[in-house]
Motif scaffolding. Structure first.
Motif, PDB file in Angstrom:
ATOM      1  N   GLY A  25     -54.991  73.958 -11.965  1.00  0.00           N
ATOM      2  CA  GLY A  25     -55.686  73.008 -12.821  1.00  0.00           C
ATOM      3  C   GLY A  25     -56.570  72.049 -12.040  1.00  0.00           C
ATOM      4  N   TRP A  26     -56.160  71.764 -10.808  1.00  0.00           N
ATOM      5  CA  TRP A  26     -56.924  70.826  -9.963  1.00  0.00           C
ATOM      6  C   TRP A  26     -58.108  71.509  -9.295  1.00  0.00           C
ATOM      7  CZ3 TRP A  26     -58.055  70.398  -4.715  1.00  0.00           C
ATOM      8  CH2 TRP A  26     -58.525  69.145  -4.293  1.00  0.00           C
TER       9      TRP A  26
ATOM     10  N   SER B  64     -46.404  67.193  -8.066  1.00  0.00           N
ATOM     11  CA  SER B  64     -46.756  68.605  -8.160  1.00  0.00           C
ATOM     12  C   SER B  64     -47.559  68.996  -6.931  1.00  0.00           C
ATOM     13  CB  SER B  64     -47.587  68.887  -9.422  1.00  0.00           C
ATOM     14  OG  SER B  64     -48.906  68.369  -9.278  1.00  0.00           O
TER      15      SER B  64
ATOM     16  N   ALA C 173     -50.488  69.831  -7.048  1.00  0.00           N
ATOM     17  CA  ALA C 173     -51.813  69.220  -7.231  1.00  0.00           C
ATOM     18  C   ALA C 173     -51.882  67.816  -6.635  1.00  0.00           C
ATOM     19  CB  ALA C 173     -52.164  69.177  -8.720  1.00  0.00           C
ATOM     20  N   THR C 174     -50.816  67.028  -6.798  1.00  0.00           N
ATOM     21  CA  THR C 174     -50.848  65.673  -6.252  1.00  0.00           C
ATOM     22  C   THR C 174     -50.872  65.708  -4.729  1.00  0.00           C
ATOM     23  OG1 THR C 174     -48.418  65.541  -6.436  1.00  0.00           O
ATOM     24  CG2 THR C 174     -49.705  64.628  -8.237  1.00  0.00           C
TER      25      THR C 174
ATOM     26  N   ASP D  77     -39.247  65.798 -13.198  1.00  0.00           N
ATOM     27  CA  ASP D  77     -39.925  67.050 -13.510  1.00  0.00           C
ATOM     28  C   ASP D  77     -39.044  68.227 -13.099  1.00  0.00           C
ATOM     29  OD1 ASP D  77     -42.213  66.167 -14.739  1.00  0.00           O
ATOM     30  OD2 ASP D  77     -43.420  66.109 -12.917  1.00  0.00           O
TER      31      ASP D  77
ATOM     32  N   PRO E 151     -50.251  73.475 -11.721  1.00  0.00           N
ATOM     33  CA  PRO E 151     -51.008  72.234 -11.509  1.00  0.00           C
ATOM     34  C   PRO E 151     -52.097  72.374 -10.436  1.00  0.00           C
ATOM     35  CG  PRO E 151     -48.674  71.747 -11.683  1.00  0.00           C
ATOM     36  CD  PRO E 151     -48.792  73.240 -11.574  1.00  0.00           C
TER      37      PRO E 151
END
Length: 268
Positions: A227-228, A194, A196-197, A177, A224
């Protein structure tokens, strides 16, 4: 004081929680403390690796969990230890770099080594930003790959950050990425990694769900995370890509943008 509507407040550091001088205003500190008193946890989610984050967390008196290295590292600030750490496949990264350079020409490189004391290596021509921690220059390209890495930084002599990010993403395909994390900061990361993870791992440890989270950020690498989370708030100084996906745009980091939102939520 009414009940605070979120159980988790996730904040980026640079351009978000921190002002340009790397301090946090009294107003923002007080707003975060009030949110905590109202039942929310505050979690720092930063692109900085742990060695470049630890001194800031210590200054804040932050003793909880932080997400560092674009999600690669979950760090317990109170205990000064890594809970999880994900490293970059160096063979894939080398292949990705060769593909990018085949498209855009030679790059200046730097890299963050893994671990609590991981060094930041800088190669010839890399324009390192001023900071409180030293960089370790290298001349032999083999030094870059000599130990586990969390990320590799890219700079181009002509292309803008946005242009380099776009070209690099097109070149690498599904190998790694590529994110743009700040001015002059384009990074190669493990595929699928990301903020988010990392945030989802940390939130699970805290027993908090995405729907209970509000997130603050300023750069495309925060997309991200937005988005989470249930709500994403872009700073007034945020990159246009993040502003486009944000639920709200607040004041800038220099104008206590985090505090502006938290204070409103705290009074209900």
């Amino acid at each position: 004081m009414s009940s605070f509507p979120y159980r988790l407040v996730a904040t980026d550091l640079d351009g978000t929680l921190l002002r340009a001088d790397e301090t946090v205003s009294d107003r923002t500190r007080e707003a975060l403390a009030a949110a905590t008193e109202a039942g929310a946890a505050h979690i720092v989610v930063t692109g900085r690796a742990v060695p470049w984050t630890r001194h800031i967390l210590d200054d804040l008196g932050y003793e909880g969990i932080a997400v560092c290295g674009q999600g690669a590292q979950v760090y317990h600030a109170g205990e000064h230890r890594l809970l999880t750490s994900l490293t970059l496949d160096r063979q894939l990264a080398g292949l990705a770099l060769s593909k990018i350079e085949a498209e855009v020409g030679p790059l200046a490189l730097a890299a963050s080594r893994d671990g609590l004391e991981g060094e930041v290596l800088t190669g010839p021509g890399y324009r390192a930003q001023e900071g409180p921690l030293p960089y370790v220059p290298y001349e032999d390209p083999a030094e870059l790959w000599a130990a586990p890495l969390t990320k590799v930084y890219l700079q181009h002599p002509v292309l803008s950050d946005d242009e380099l990010t776009s070209a690099a993403r097109a070149a690498v395909g599904g190998l790694v990425d590529v994110v743009m994390a700040g001015p002059g900061i384009v990074e190669i990361l493990p595929l699928g990694l990301s903020k988010a993870t990392g945030l989802s791992l940390a939130a699970r440890r805290l027993g908090v769900k995405a729907g209970e989270t509000i997130a603050f950020g300023d750069m495309p690498n925060d997309i991200p995370m937005f988005g989470w989370a249930a709500r994403g708030v872009a700073m007034g100084n945020a990159h246009e890509e993040l502003r486009a996906v944000a639920d709200e745009v607040t004041s800038s980091n220099e104008e206590d943008g985090i505090a502006v939102v938290l204070e409103r939520l705290l009074v209900g």
